[in-house]
Enzyme design. Sequence first.
Site, PDB file in Angstrom:
ATOM      1  N   CYS A   1     -13.621 -33.291  12.531  1.00  5.40           N
ATOM      2  CA  CYS A   1     -13.075 -34.549  13.007  1.00  5.40           C
ATOM      3  C   CYS A   1     -12.487 -34.223  14.369  1.00  5.40           C
ATOM      4  O   CYS A   1     -11.663 -33.321  14.493  1.00  5.40           O
ATOM      5  CB  CYS A   1     -11.980 -35.048  12.066  1.00  5.40           C
TER       6      CYS A   1
ATOM      7  N   LYS B   1      -4.789   2.748  -6.469  1.00  6.97           N
ATOM      8  CA  LYS B   1      -5.864   3.088  -5.536  1.00  6.97           C
ATOM      9  C   LYS B   1      -5.814   2.025  -4.437  1.00  6.97           C
ATOM     10  O   LYS B   1      -6.262   0.890  -4.622  1.00  6.97           O
ATOM     11  CB  LYS B   1      -7.217   3.079  -6.235  1.00  6.97           C
TER      12      LYS B   1
ATOM     13  N   LYS C   1      -4.492  11.669 -11.485  1.00  8.32           N
ATOM     14  CA  LYS C   1      -4.548  13.020 -10.918  1.00  8.32           C
ATOM     15  C   LYS C   1      -3.827  14.004 -11.826  1.00  8.32           C
ATOM     16  O   LYS C   1      -2.710  13.703 -12.299  1.00  8.32           O
ATOM     17  CB  LYS C   1      -3.843  13.049  -9.557  1.00  8.32           C
TER      18      LYS C   1
ATOM     19  N   TYR D   1      19.037  -3.274  17.334  1.00  8.51           N
ATOM     20  CA  TYR D   1      17.979  -2.272  17.426  1.00  8.51           C
ATOM     21  C   TYR D   1      17.315  -2.352  18.810  1.00  8.51           C
ATOM     22  O   TYR D   1      17.113  -1.343  19.482  1.00  8.51           O
ATOM     23  CB  TYR D   1      16.962  -2.534  16.318  1.00  8.51           C
ATOM     24  N   ASP D   2      17.019  -3.590  19.234  1.00  6.66           N
ATOM     25  CA  ASP D   2      16.379  -3.775  20.545  1.00  6.66           C
ATOM     26  C   ASP D   2      17.248  -3.220  21.657  1.00  6.66           C
ATOM     27  O   ASP D   2      16.754  -2.671  22.636  1.00  6.66           O
ATOM     28  CB  ASP D   2      16.108  -5.267  20.803  1.00  6.66           C
TER      29      ASP D   2
ATOM     30  N   SER E   1     -14.236  12.514  -1.623  1.00  8.64           N
ATOM     31  CA  SER E   1     -14.013  11.183  -2.190  1.00  8.64           C
ATOM     32  C   SER E   1     -13.751  11.349  -3.692  1.00  8.64           C
ATOM     33  O   SER E   1     -13.656  12.471  -4.186  1.00  8.64           O
ATOM     34  CB  SER E   1     -15.175  10.271  -1.850  1.00  8.64           C
TER      35      SER E   1
ATOM     36  N   LYS F   1     -11.592   2.081 -11.752  1.00 13.44           N
ATOM     37  CA  LYS F   1     -11.755   0.846 -10.970  1.00 13.44           C
ATOM     38  C   LYS F   1     -11.546  -0.372 -11.865  1.00 13.44           C
ATOM     39  O   LYS F   1     -12.056  -0.412 -12.987  1.00 13.44           O
ATOM     40  CB  LYS F   1     -13.173   0.794 -10.364  1.00 13.44           C
TER      41      LYS F   1
HETATM   42  S1  IVH Z   1      -6.691  10.806  -3.780  1.00 13.00           S
HETATM   43  C1  IVH Z   1     -10.100  14.037  -2.908  1.00 13.00           C
HETATM   44  N1  IVH Z   1      -5.211   8.703  -4.131  1.00 13.00           N
HETATM   45  O1  IVH Z   1      -9.960   6.312  -2.281  1.00 13.00           O
HETATM   46  C2  IVH Z   1      -9.778  12.636  -2.583  1.00 13.00           C
HETATM   47  N2  IVH Z   1      -7.215   8.452  -2.919  1.00 13.00           N
HETATM   48  O2  IVH Z   1     -12.717   6.548  -3.297  1.00 13.00           O
HETATM   49  C3  IVH Z   1      -8.357  12.467  -2.790  1.00 13.00           C
HETATM   50  N3  IVH Z   1      -7.609   6.210  -2.088  1.00 13.00           N
HETATM   51  O3  IVH Z   1     -11.145   8.611   0.050  1.00 13.00           O
HETATM   52  C4  IVH Z   1      -8.020  11.071  -2.701  1.00 13.00           C
HETATM   53  N4  IVH Z   1      -5.768   5.310  -2.891  1.00 13.00           N
HETATM   54  O4  IVH Z   1      -9.122   7.277   0.740  1.00 13.00           O
HETATM   55  C5  IVH Z   1      -6.341   9.183  -3.606  1.00 13.00           C
HETATM   56  N5  IVH Z   1      -3.760   6.937  -4.514  1.00 13.00           N
HETATM   57  C6  IVH Z   1      -4.889   7.402  -3.982  1.00 13.00           C
HETATM   58  C7  IVH Z   1      -5.773   6.602  -3.246  1.00 13.00           C
HETATM   59  C8  IVH Z   1      -6.943   7.162  -2.737  1.00 13.00           C
HETATM   60  C9  IVH Z   1      -6.870   5.095  -2.192  1.00 13.00           C
HETATM   61  C10 IVH Z   1      -8.897   6.312  -1.372  1.00 13.00           C
HETATM   62  C11 IVH Z   1      -9.046   7.587  -0.598  1.00 13.00           C
HETATM   63  C12 IVH Z   1     -10.354   8.188  -1.020  1.00 13.00           C
HETATM   64  C13 IVH Z   1     -11.011   7.033  -1.707  1.00 13.00           C
HETATM   65  C14 IVH Z   1     -11.960   7.570  -2.762  1.00 13.00           C
END
Ligand code: IVH
Length: 666
Positions: free
Chosen positions: A423, A116, A287, A37-38, A83, A311
């Site tokens: 020490c 998350k 989601k 690769y290098d 968020s 969480k």
């Molecule tokens: S969805 C509308 N998916 O957690 C926001 N966020 O506390 C859509 N995060 O700001 C975010 N893992 O930066 C989503 N699998 C994941 C995530 C994730 C980490 C972070 C993200 C967000 C924060 C919210």
Amino acid sequence: MKIDEAKRKIEKLKGEIRHHDRKYYIDASPEIPDSEYDKIMKELEALEKEFPELLTPDSPSQRVGGEPLKEFKTVTHKIPMLSLDNCYSSTELIAFDERVIKNLKDLKAEYIVEPKVDGIAVNLFYDKGFLRNASTRGDGVQGDDITTNIKTIRSIPLTIEFKGKLEVRGEVYLPREEFLKMNEEKEAKGEAEFANPRNAAAGSLKLLDSREVAKRPLDILLHTLGSVEQDIWKTHESALVELEKLGLKTVQPYKLCKNILEVINYVNSWEHKRDTLPFEIDGMVVKVNSYEQHKILGSTNKSPRYALAYKFKARQAMTTLKKITLQVGRTGIITPVAELEPVFLSGSTISRCTLHNEDEIKRKDIREGDTVVIEKGGEVIPKVINSVASKRTGKEKEFKMPDTCPVCSSNIVRLDEEVAWRCQNVACPAQIEGRIEHFTRRTAMNLEGFGPAIIKQLIEKKMVKDYADLYSLKQDVLAGLERMGEKSAVNLITAVEGSKKNSLGRLLFALGISDVGEHTAEILAAKFENVDLIAKAGLEELQGIKGVGPRVAESIVNFFKQKGNISALNKLKKSGVNIEKTEEERLLSLGEGRFKGKTFVFTGELTMVRDDAELEVKKLGASVSSSVSKKTDYVVAGTGAGSKLEKAKELGVKILTEKEFKDIIK
Ligand code: IVH
């Protein structure tokens, strides 16, 4: 070579590198050895050097980073980076599902559940297949333009096969292993460690010098679409699949769940397995899968109604602290360790954990025999949170630090303002390896070729008891070591011989006196004619030197009190190692300039490279110290500055922000 041919060749090489980057950084199944690769990369770099007009910003050769920036530009996100709402129980997940169904007018929803990731949110913007821009979340509406830093992350493709505009969002993180490695290196250098992988990633992305960022093994997991020109993907799941096909690294492992019960089961299954992932997670994100349903559900101005973060609970357990033992680190720092009745806590059995230092034990009133609460936080390593006083029987024993090292019995010291006991005996068996590694470092005696594996063998075979013994090694004995040949042995001996002429400053740094870093060593070398005079100097004389604080002075005096250290020094002298100030050092010590006689202290994380900042002020005649005292003229405080900044305020020392500092040295 004609330019047309060069162009074809460059395109071919770029294609090959992209292919291998993907194999290595995304699929984790490299096809060729690193050396191959290098070779390809070197060939590309050579051609781009010969034909600079063919160098493009998307070339893989550009990942190493460029000139430091003065500051980050601000960018406004095309659509805000929202968020997530949080929840902590199955009941709340069920309530979320009920809300979703109600808002969908009784339509059922399927969910994608994914980790998350505990990282830093970033936005990547690709246009016509090129990575045009990358930014931080900032306040959600505006963030920093961190494009040059992001380009250093190898798992982020600089080009993708996508014609239109594509915005994707995800988390930049530092893999747990890399975080531990980075902290080990920091500890070895005596620098402040990062509290957790997230802080390390955040600090890295904030650096203005992308060449420094390139050295940090950051990675990314993408989890959300930003703006996309048309609605080309109908579900979150298909978006994740298609993004992956484009070579973008998406969040793993995820699961499509048909209903909220499946969601609850999947989320629960990860609560106890989270440590098996190579990155930190602090929960799972649920989601709604259908993008059509996302539109119906919409968002509040803070967070979407189609997603929720579950969480994990803080990972705590209660157990008995049987005994407090002491561990001597590679640099001589003595750390109290809690020996625990083994207890199972999220994925592993814990039987020991650090108590950090004596003050921490006093502050938390932790005694031998106590019942204690331990926690595995985002800090990976478990810690004792508190003792449970109500469970005391009266038999518990208060902890007292001994006067001598538990390994070599030398007297131990606690230097001014420091929390740790140390020490300082360089021949202490617990420290030999670390001390020799430090001694051989490029910036110390520069003994090239003495890698950790060789040093380990030398110690195991009892060929060295301290660093001075390196000067009595014989070529034929060295050649007999594992993975060594005649030629390497000759090279080692040459390096050892050559190092005898090193400057006084290098030697002083190499000795490994606590708090005597490269710069303090230079200051001492400028003031004294040779090591012997430093060894004889008293506290007062040392403290009188600009740039040498009371703590450093105490450390130097204590260092030369240890028998083991004097014997090592005598051996060095006998072997012919230079201990006198060199001509070059004599000239440097005459340093004239705008800041002649002034002392600077740098603290906290700076966006510029610390060594560069120190060199700048030295060039202007100033000296640099590691501790704040009345003699300090300026304290330059970066982010996260702590006790030194407080001390500066207390003493009324002039404090500069990094920006103010840059202005005054202009
Ligand atoms: S969805 C509308 N998916 O957690 C926001 N966020 O506390 C859509 N995060 O700001 C975010 N893992 O930066 C989503 N699998 C994941 C995530 C994730 C980490 C972070 C993200 C967000 C924060 C919210």
